[in-house]
Design a protein around this motif. Sequence first.
Motif, PDB file in Angstrom:
ATOM      1  N   GLY A 149       0.819  -1.203   0.000  1.00 18.30           N
ATOM      2  CA  GLY A 149       0.000   0.000   0.000  1.00 18.30           C
ATOM      3  C   GLY A 149       0.859   1.262   0.000  1.00 18.30           C
ATOM      4  N   CYS A 150       0.448   2.280  -0.772  1.00 22.76           N
ATOM      5  CA  CYS A 150       1.220   3.522  -0.897  1.00 22.76           C
ATOM      6  C   CYS A 150       0.399   4.712  -0.429  1.00 22.76           C
ATOM      7  CB  CYS A 150       1.651   3.738  -2.346  1.00 22.76           C
ATOM      8  SG  CYS A 150       2.799   2.503  -2.961  1.00 22.76           S
ATOM      9  N   SER A 151       1.099   5.746   0.002  1.00 23.31           N
ATOM     10  CA  SER A 151       0.417   6.969   0.423  1.00 23.31           C
ATOM     11  C   SER A 151      -0.232   7.677  -0.756  1.00 23.31           C
ATOM     12  CB  SER A 151       1.414   7.901   1.109  1.00 23.31           C
ATOM     13  OG  SER A 151       2.478   8.232   0.218  1.00 23.31           O
ATOM     14  N   SER A 152       0.371   7.576  -1.950  1.00 24.29           N
ATOM     15  CA  SER A 152      -0.181   8.175  -3.168  1.00 24.29           C
ATOM     16  C   SER A 152       0.003   7.196  -4.315  1.00 24.29           C
ATOM     17  CB  SER A 152       0.513   9.501  -3.503  1.00 24.29           C
ATOM     18  OG  SER A 152       0.354  10.434  -2.458  1.00 24.29           O
ATOM     19  N   PHE A 204      -2.916  -2.075  -9.553  1.00 23.67           N
ATOM     20  CA  PHE A 204      -1.831  -3.005  -9.790  1.00 23.67           C
ATOM     21  C   PHE A 204      -0.635  -2.622  -8.923  1.00 23.67           C
ATOM     22  CE2 PHE A 204      -4.377  -2.391 -13.583  1.00 23.67           C
ATOM     23  CZ  PHE A 204      -4.787  -3.689 -13.849  1.00 23.67           C
ATOM     24  N   PHE A 205       0.081  -3.644  -8.463  1.00 20.76           N
ATOM     25  CA  PHE A 205       1.161  -3.420  -7.506  1.00 20.76           C
ATOM     26  C   PHE A 205       2.498  -3.909  -8.057  1.00 20.76           C
ATOM     27  CE2 PHE A 205      -2.660  -3.877  -4.885  1.00 20.76           C
ATOM     28  CZ  PHE A 205      -2.587  -2.717  -4.133  1.00 20.76           C
ATOM     29  N   SER A 214      18.903  -0.843   3.222  1.00 16.42           N
ATOM     30  CA  SER A 214      18.278  -1.562   4.332  1.00 16.42           C
ATOM     31  C   SER A 214      16.753  -1.565   4.255  1.00 16.42           C
ATOM     32  CB  SER A 214      18.723  -0.942   5.663  1.00 16.42           C
ATOM     33  OG  SER A 214      18.343   0.427   5.721  1.00 16.42           O
ATOM     34  N   ASN A 215      16.162  -0.548   3.630  1.00 19.57           N
ATOM     35  CA  ASN A 215      14.700  -0.471   3.501  1.00 19.57           C
ATOM     36  C   ASN A 215      14.238  -0.808   2.084  1.00 19.57           C
ATOM     37  OD1 ASN A 215      14.269   0.250   6.171  1.00 19.57           O
ATOM     38  ND2 ASN A 215      14.537   2.427   5.737  1.00 19.57           N
ATOM     39  N   HIS A 216      15.002  -1.636   1.407  1.00 22.33           N
ATOM     40  CA  HIS A 216      14.676  -2.015   0.038  1.00 22.33           C
ATOM     41  C   HIS A 216      13.281  -2.629  -0.083  1.00 22.33           C
ATOM     42  CE1 HIS A 216      14.562  -4.500  -3.561  1.00 22.33           C
ATOM     43  NE2 HIS A 216      14.582  -5.582  -2.811  1.00 22.33           N
ATOM     44  N   SER A 217      12.893  -3.434   0.891  1.00 22.45           N
ATOM     45  CA  SER A 217      11.595  -4.132   0.817  1.00 22.45           C
ATOM     46  C   SER A 217      10.426  -3.228   1.165  1.00 22.45           C
ATOM     47  CB  SER A 217      11.598  -5.345   1.743  1.00 22.45           C
ATOM     48  OG  SER A 217      11.880  -4.956   3.073  1.00 22.45           O
ATOM     49  N   PHE A 218      10.675  -1.969   1.495  1.00 25.07           N
ATOM     50  CA  PHE A 218       9.611  -1.036   1.862  1.00 25.07           C
ATOM     51  C   PHE A 218       9.482   0.079   0.828  1.00 25.07           C
ATOM     52  CE2 PHE A 218      11.577  -2.576   5.860  1.00 25.07           C
ATOM     53  CZ  PHE A 218      10.564  -3.449   6.218  1.00 25.07           C
ATOM     54  N   MET A 219       9.596  -0.298  -0.429  1.00 24.85           N
ATOM     55  CA  MET A 219       9.538   0.680  -1.524  1.00 24.85           C
ATOM     56  C   MET A 219       8.553   0.197  -2.585  1.00 24.85           C
ATOM     57  SD  MET A 219      12.886   2.285  -3.352  1.00 24.85           S
ATOM     58  CE  MET A 219      12.785   3.557  -4.591  1.00 24.85           C
ATOM     59  N   PRO A 220       7.257   0.144  -2.244  1.00 24.23           N
ATOM     60  CA  PRO A 220       6.274  -0.418  -3.173  1.00 24.23           C
ATOM     61  C   PRO A 220       5.860   0.563  -4.259  1.00 24.23           C
ATOM     62  CG  PRO A 220       5.180   0.289  -1.182  1.00 24.23           C
ATOM     63  CD  PRO A 220       6.654   0.556  -0.975  1.00 24.23           C
ATOM     64  N   ILE A 221       5.193   0.015  -5.272  1.00 22.81           N
ATOM     65  CA  ILE A 221       4.629   0.791  -6.377  1.00 22.81           C
ATOM     66  C   ILE A 221       3.156   0.432  -6.483  1.00 22.81           C
ATOM     67  CG2 ILE A 221       4.742   1.293  -8.849  1.00 22.81           C
ATOM     68  CD1 ILE A 221       7.649   0.168  -8.728  1.00 22.81           C
TER      69      ILE A 221
END
Length: 254
Positions: A149-152, A204-205, A214-221
């Motif tokens: 999930g993304c803020s925008s 779509f994600f 270190s925060n690579h896994s917290f960069m969704p689209i």
Amino acid sequence: MPSWLGLNFQDSCSFSSGELFFLHDHVMVIMFMVVILITYIMFYLLVNLKFYKFLSEGTLIETIWSMVPAFLLVILVFPSMSTLYIMEDYKFPSLTFKVVAHQWYWSYVVPLFKSLNFSLKGLGDFSFYEYDSMMEEFSDSEGFPRLLGCSSDFFMPVGVSSRLLITSTDVIHSFSLPSMSLKVDALPGRINQLFVNPSRVGLFFGQCSEICGSNHSFMPISVVVCSLSDFDSLGKSYLMDLMEDSLGGVDCSL
């Protein structure tokens, strides 16, 4: 959406991704037939006690095992070249989006519909708007998949040929959307491009698929494919909000 223990691709969201999935199935069928044939021949040679010299040497057998692979390559190359042209041969894209990667979030520069220019008093001319998209805090009540999930959201019109210009401001990232068959590295100091023509509306994600820290896994689209009218309304809404802020909170809605 990907599913746990899923073996197939995600549902296609564009014509080019559908062609790519067809090419994958086409290649896999041929490879499966080749593997079965080679396995059968190897097993036959292992268990057979007799030796037939013309099966291991001779002009005819060497001609056959030279021509058959060449014929298979011809069968593979034509759909492969066709798919490459479909994915890359966009002469005149209607819209150009800019995607900028940061540690660890995305920035999107979205053009206004039909490249319209708006002039706001004291703010200059506008033909695009820009915003950041960061990962939203996970909550069971939100209904979004975990860590996606993304803020925008990144909004894109359906049925419109679009170009994505991808770059980075710090380290190497990777913009990846499996359902649209999009994946390219975001490199600092360099601009890569992708082309897409979404075929259906929906949510779509994707994720950054490069180990960027270190925060690579917290960069969704999170991409929302919407109609042209909704895409136009979003641009107008942004400009109205910008005008209200410049005029001290005066309502400027149309």
